[in-house]
Design a protein around this motif. Structure first.
Motif, PDB file in Angstrom:
ATOM      1  N   VAL A  87       0.844  -1.189   0.000  1.00 39.19           N
ATOM      2  CA  VAL A  87       0.000   0.000   0.000  1.00 39.19           C
ATOM      3  C   VAL A  87       0.885   1.246   0.000  1.00 39.19           C
ATOM      4  CG1 VAL A  87      -1.722   1.320   1.304  1.00 39.19           C
ATOM      5  CG2 VAL A  87      -1.856  -1.179   1.200  1.00 39.19           C
ATOM      6  N   LEU A  88       0.538   2.226  -0.819  1.00 39.76           N
ATOM      7  CA  LEU A  88       1.249   3.494  -0.847  1.00 39.76           C
ATOM      8  C   LEU A  88       0.989   4.225   0.462  1.00 39.76           C
ATOM      9  CD1 LEU A  88       2.942   5.473  -2.598  1.00 39.76           C
ATOM     10  CD2 LEU A  88       0.781   6.432  -3.409  1.00 39.76           C
ATOM     11  N   ALA A  89       1.956   4.183   1.347  1.00 41.27           N
ATOM     12  CA  ALA A  89       1.803   4.772   2.680  1.00 41.27           C
ATOM     13  C   ALA A  89       3.181   4.944   3.299  1.00 41.27           C
ATOM     14  CB  ALA A  89       0.943   3.876   3.573  1.00 41.27           C
ATOM     15  N   ASN A  90       3.370   6.024   4.025  1.00 47.44           N
ATOM     16  CA  ASN A  90       4.665   6.265   4.659  1.00 47.44           C
ATOM     17  C   ASN A  90       4.831   5.370   5.883  1.00 47.44           C
ATOM     18  OD1 ASN A  90       7.146   7.518   5.344  1.00 47.44           O
ATOM     19  ND2 ASN A  90       6.079   8.824   6.806  1.00 47.44           N
ATOM     20  N   TRP A  91       5.931   4.606   5.915  1.00 50.05           N
ATOM     21  CA  TRP A  91       6.191   3.726   7.056  1.00 50.05           C
ATOM     22  C   TRP A  91       7.604   3.939   7.605  1.00 50.05           C
ATOM     23  CZ3 TRP A  91       9.897  -0.214   5.943  1.00 50.05           C
ATOM     24  CH2 TRP A  91      10.188  -0.394   4.590  1.00 50.05           C
ATOM     25  N   TRP A  92       8.284   4.945   7.095  1.00 48.26           N
ATOM     26  CA  TRP A  92       9.621   5.280   7.584  1.00 48.26           C
ATOM     27  C   TRP A  92       9.525   6.424   8.595  1.00 48.26           C
ATOM     28  CZ3 TRP A  92      14.312   4.924   3.833  1.00 48.26           C
ATOM     29  CH2 TRP A  92      14.244   3.722   3.118  1.00 48.26           C
ATOM     30  N   THR A  93      10.407   6.409   9.570  1.00 49.83           N
ATOM     31  CA  THR A  93      10.467   7.512  10.523  1.00 49.83           C
ATOM     32  C   THR A  93      11.160   8.702   9.860  1.00 49.83           C
ATOM     33  OG1 THR A  93      12.648   6.959  11.420  1.00 49.83           O
ATOM     34  CG2 THR A  93      10.729   5.825  12.382  1.00 49.83           C
ATOM     35  N   PRO A  94      10.993   9.909  10.400  1.00 51.28           N
ATOM     36  CA  PRO A  94      11.704  11.071   9.846  1.00 51.28           C
ATOM     37  C   PRO A  94      13.221  10.873   9.833  1.00 51.28           C
ATOM     38  CG  PRO A  94       9.959  11.787  11.318  1.00 51.28           C
ATOM     39  CD  PRO A  94      10.050  10.295  11.467  1.00 51.28           C
ATOM     40  N   GLU A  95      13.749  10.171  10.839  1.00 50.51           N
ATOM     41  CA  GLU A  95      15.192   9.921  10.887  1.00 50.51           C
ATOM     42  C   GLU A  95      15.643   9.022   9.740  1.00 50.51           C
ATOM     43  OE1 GLU A  95      13.672  10.964  14.906  1.00 50.51           O
ATOM     44  OE2 GLU A  95      13.095   9.482  13.381  1.00 50.51           O
ATOM     45  N   ASP A  96      14.832   8.008   9.442  1.00 51.40           N
ATOM     46  CA  ASP A  96      15.149   7.116   8.320  1.00 51.40           C
ATOM     47  C   ASP A  96      15.199   7.895   7.012  1.00 51.40           C
ATOM     48  OD1 ASP A  96      15.068   4.759   9.933  1.00 51.40           O
ATOM     49  OD2 ASP A  96      12.892   4.748   9.767  1.00 51.40           O
ATOM     50  N   LEU A  97      14.176   8.701   6.793  1.00 49.38           N
ATOM     51  CA  LEU A  97      14.090   9.451   5.547  1.00 49.38           C
ATOM     52  C   LEU A  97      15.258  10.417   5.405  1.00 49.38           C
ATOM     53  CD1 LEU A  97      10.247  10.187   5.500  1.00 49.38           C
ATOM     54  CD2 LEU A  97      11.487   8.650   3.971  1.00 49.38           C
ATOM     55  N   LYS A  98      15.644  11.036   6.495  1.00 50.37           N
ATOM     56  CA  LYS A  98      16.753  11.982   6.456  1.00 50.37           C
ATOM     57  C   LYS A  98      18.047  11.283   6.078  1.00 50.37           C
ATOM     58  CE  LYS A  98      19.128  15.476   9.262  1.00 50.37           C
ATOM     59  NZ  LYS A  98      19.195  16.143  10.604  1.00 50.37           N
ATOM     60  N   ALA A  99      18.297  10.118   6.672  1.00 48.53           N
ATOM     61  CA  ALA A  99      19.526   9.375   6.365  1.00 48.53           C
ATOM     62  C   ALA A  99      19.515   8.854   4.934  1.00 48.53           C
ATOM     63  CB  ALA A  99      19.685   8.214   7.353  1.00 48.53           C
ATOM     64  N   PHE A 100      18.368   8.357   4.496  1.00 49.05           N
ATOM     65  CA  PHE A 100      18.258   7.829   3.136  1.00 49.05           C
ATOM     66  C   PHE A 100      18.426   8.946   2.111  1.00 49.05           C
ATOM     67  CE2 PHE A 100      15.947   6.164  -0.585  1.00 49.05           C
ATOM     68  CZ  PHE A 100      16.507   4.904  -0.691  1.00 49.05           C
ATOM     69  N   ASP A 101      17.816  10.090   2.375  1.00 53.21           N
ATOM     70  CA  ASP A 101      17.934  11.225   1.465  1.00 53.21           C
ATOM     71  C   ASP A 101      19.372  11.709   1.374  1.00 53.21           C
ATOM     72  OD1 ASP A 101      15.256  11.136   0.921  1.00 53.21           O
ATOM     73  OD2 ASP A 101      14.707  12.798   2.246  1.00 53.21           O
ATOM     74  N   ALA A 102      20.108  11.648   2.493  1.00 50.66           N
ATOM     75  CA  ALA A 102      21.506  12.085   2.477  1.00 50.66           C
ATOM     76  C   ALA A 102      22.334  11.201   1.560  1.00 50.66           C
ATOM     77  CB  ALA A 102      22.074  12.067   3.895  1.00 50.66           C
ATOM     78  N   ALA A 103      22.126   9.889   1.648  1.00 50.30           N
ATOM     79  CA  ALA A 103      22.840   8.970   0.757  1.00 50.30           C
ATOM     80  C   ALA A 103      22.433   9.216  -0.692  1.00 50.30           C
ATOM     81  CB  ALA A 103      22.548   7.527   1.158  1.00 50.30           C
ATOM     82  N   GLY A 104      21.137   9.491  -0.897  1.00 49.11           N
ATOM     83  CA  GLY A 104      20.663   9.764  -2.246  1.00 49.11           C
ATOM     84  C   GLY A 104      21.295  11.004  -2.835  1.00 49.11           C
TER      85      GLY A 104
END
Length: 682
Positions: free
Chosen positions: A538-555
């Protein structure tokens, strides 16, 4: 949905539910099948393609493939040539044999469809007569009120128009199918081709106007130059309201559901989306409009355009879309622009190849059933399943070890992984073509009836339960894909051939090629777009803000790395646009390397022909990306293809420590990255 490659144009073994092995279970070895030799070299890698004059650390692509590139001519009928296209051509030759064998049976639709296309004497004798009734309808449009009905009819006939449409699982309700509407209305592949001030695109626009004029001439029209320029002017305005490639590829930005009643907001007196939907099917209750502002903008532009321009554009779209069903001059004109100008291809493919491709499109499952019986040995499935199971186990372990992912997110990621389905070879059900009439003396009718048959197949699935047996990719497709909202990864039979996969090759090469590809598809479910889908698809956010921040940094680090690549003078890779595929390559290779090591069961890898196991692994990756590409095709791909060019995809190795050790890469080498600058995601 993601694909390994962007194309032109087995009973399935399902690894569903608890497919992931625990760390304590015995590893999947994926040993080569006994008996016979690998098709390439002594262990699955073509050593004659190596260029020893190039240091691996300066250009790993050129080191592994430079000899192949130097000694391999570019076929005159190809815009690109390499591993993928070689497999596609081989597959088409096999399809031709299947189709031609059916010609003797008047009841066999494959043979009759092919015979109709190959009967050039009849096609040329008929000329434009088969399409004249339809062109007469278009020319009979005298006011705005009839345009919507024409668009609805054109959709059914397979003629491109102001909007595109297809049916797929609903991102918020994956067990239900929904119709999706997307922006259209232009004949060039990307909005920037209309709007960019780069000289190459200005030249392309001039050639496009000439193409429009030529097609109008083929349709019997006069004063075509001014009319072609009017079409171009309207399409340029449409391009201005279209969404960018980056926004179109964002699954969250493009999810906008409307009831059928609510689609009235997109209507203008000239173009009424709701009326088009009602004409398409009575079972439609709601739809996804992927780019609402663009759909509204296109309708507004069409509403202001002169009726004569709308007629002319539809005439051009009709001939371009139905070119394979018309005299050779129409196909030749379409090729002259879309292949020769846009991609730099000097010559057309032989007619038999185009015919086999057309029949494959029209009756794909009829062809597929014979193809897999002849060309997909059962042992291929067993080796591929072992390898995939091992990769899933490694991904499960890597999630445990991630330092940047929060524990709650890790638990959900592992749960998502358990729900994966790996589809190998072919589906367990086939489509029925009993309702499709095919005649050996009616090419135009065959193509239009086939398009209508396909349109009905697509639309009739809307608002019904998801049919998971119906594959997006046919078994004879040379590609692989990941389906986000179904938690699936798919490897068609035709793709499971050297150099991507050889059941008799050294496991190191298989893990470096198909293993990395499978890892690529697995990781897509956790990349910049796939991570937006939870463990139920299902299209839904399941990551914490910390996860997204770390993933975006690598991206962002990976974006910067690819932005710096300049495949053509002044033309750079678009790091943001290609991010998901670049993450897939990096993650896939990382996962596959660990899986290869795990498959050894703690034993050292043998040295073969002087190559260590790690060297063979990375060479398997590089060999798969052997590709020669014409500049025109590469320029278009840099703008429209979410994948980086083959050379730069090979270079992702510079982010893996093991590659440095395997080939003694040192500071000063051109691909060398300091350890702190190597991007690590999974």
């Amino acid at each position: 949905m993601r694909h390994l490659l962007l194309p032109v144009l087995l009973a399935a073994t399902m690894l569903a539910g608890p497919a992931v092995l625990s760390a304590q279970e015995a590893p999947s070895v994926a040993s080569p099948v006994a008996g016979g030799k690998p098709q390439l070299g002594t262990f699955g890698f073509d050593e004659t393609g190596v260029d020893e004059a190039v240091k691996p650390g300066d250009d790993f692509y050129a080191y592994a493939n430079g000899g192949w590139a130097r000694n391999t001519p570019m076929p005159a009928d190809k815009a690109q040539w390499g591993s993928y296209m070689i497999l596609r051509d081989l597959t088409t030759e096999r399809l031709r044999a299947i189709i031609e064998a059916a010609k003797a049976d008047p009841a066999n639709k494959l043979g009759q469809a092919y015979a109709a296309y190959m009967d050039t004497a009849r096609i040329e004798a008929l000329g434009m007569a088969p399409i004249q009734p339809w062109l007469g309808k278009i020319k009979g449009l005298t006011d705005r009120t009839g345009y919507t009905a024409l668009v609805a009819q054109a959709n059914e006939m397979g003629i491109s128009g102001p909007y595109g449409q297809y049916v797929w699982s609903d991102d918020k309700q994956p067990e239900r199918m929904v119709l999706l509407i997307e922006q259209g209305g232009t004949g060039l592949p990307d909005r920037d081709m209309y709007l960019s001030d780069k000289p190459a695109f200005a030249k392309m626009r001039e050639a496009y106007v000439t193409h429009l004029a030529n097609v109008l001439t083929l349709a019997g029209e006069k004063n075509v130059r001014a009319r072609a320029q009017a079409i171009m002017a309207m399409e340029t305005e449409i391009a201005k309201v279209q969404w960018t490639r980056e926004d179109v590829s964002d699954m969250a930005k493009t999810y906008h559901k409307f009831t059928l009643a609510e689609t009235a907001q997109f209507a203008t007196p000239t173009l009424d989306l709701q009326a088009i939907l009602k004409a398409a099917g009575s079972n439609l209750t709601d739809v996804i409009v992927r780019e609402p502002s663009a759909v509204k903008g296109i309708a507004a532009i069409v509403d202001k355009a002169p009726v004569a321009v709308l007629r002319d554009q539809m005439i051009v779209r009709s001939l371009d879309s139905l070119a394979p069903a018309l005299p050779d001059a129409v196909e030749a004109e379409r090729f002259a622009f879309y292949d020769k100008v846009m991609k730099g291809t000097p010559e057309r493919e032989p007619r038999w190849r185009r015919g086999a491709t057309l029949v494959n499109y029209m009756l794909r499952d009829e062809v597929a059933q014979i193809y897999v019986q002849r060309h997909f040995p059962p042992e291929y499935k067993a080796v591929m399943n072992d390898l995939a199971t091992n990769l899933l186990a490694v991904m499960d372990q890597r999630i445990d070890r991630l330092g940047w992912m929060q524990p709650v997110t890790k638990a959900k990621a592992k749960e998502k992984l358990k729900g994966f389905t790996v589809r190998v070879g072919y589906p367990d059900k086939w489509r029925d073509y009993a309702g499709l009439q095919v005649r050996s003396d009616d090419l135009f009718g065959n193509v239009v009836r086939s398009n209508r048959f396909e349109f009905r197949h697509v639309v009739d699935r809307a608002n019904k339960p998801t049919q998971r047996w119906d594959w997006y990719l046919s078994p004879q497709t040379v590609n692989a894909n990941a389906t986000y909202n179904r938690l699936e990864i798919t490897f068609p039979a035709a793709f499971l051939q050297p150099p991507s996969f050889d059941a008799r090759a050294d496991p190191a090469v298989n893990y470096g090629a198909i293993g990395a590809i499978a890892g690529h598809e697995i990781s897509h479910h956790f990349d910049d777009q796939g991570s937006k889908y939870n463990e139920k698809g299902v299209l839904a956010n399941w990551w914490t803000p910390e996860d997204l921040k770390a993933f975006d940094a690598a991206g962002k680090a990976l974006i910067a790395q690819y932005d710096a690549y300049e495949p053509l003078p002044g033309e750079h890779v678009k790091g943001e646009f290609t991010l998901g595929e670049n993450i897939g390559d990096l993650a896939g290779l990382t996962i596959a390397y660990d899986a290869y090591k795990r498959s050894l069961g703690g034993k050292p890898a043998p040295v073969i022909d002087g190559y260590t196991g790690d060297q063979r692994f990375f060479l398997g990756w590089a060999q798969f990306w052997r590709l020669k590409q014409r500049d025109e095709h590469l320029r278009q791909a840099l703008l429209t293809d979410a994948h980086s060019p083959a050379i730069q995809r090979t270079w992702v190795v510079r982010n893996l420590d093991a590659w440095y050790d395997a080939f003694d890469v040192k500071p000063g080498d051109k691909l060398y990255l300091e350890p702190a600058k190597r991007v690590r995601v999974w």
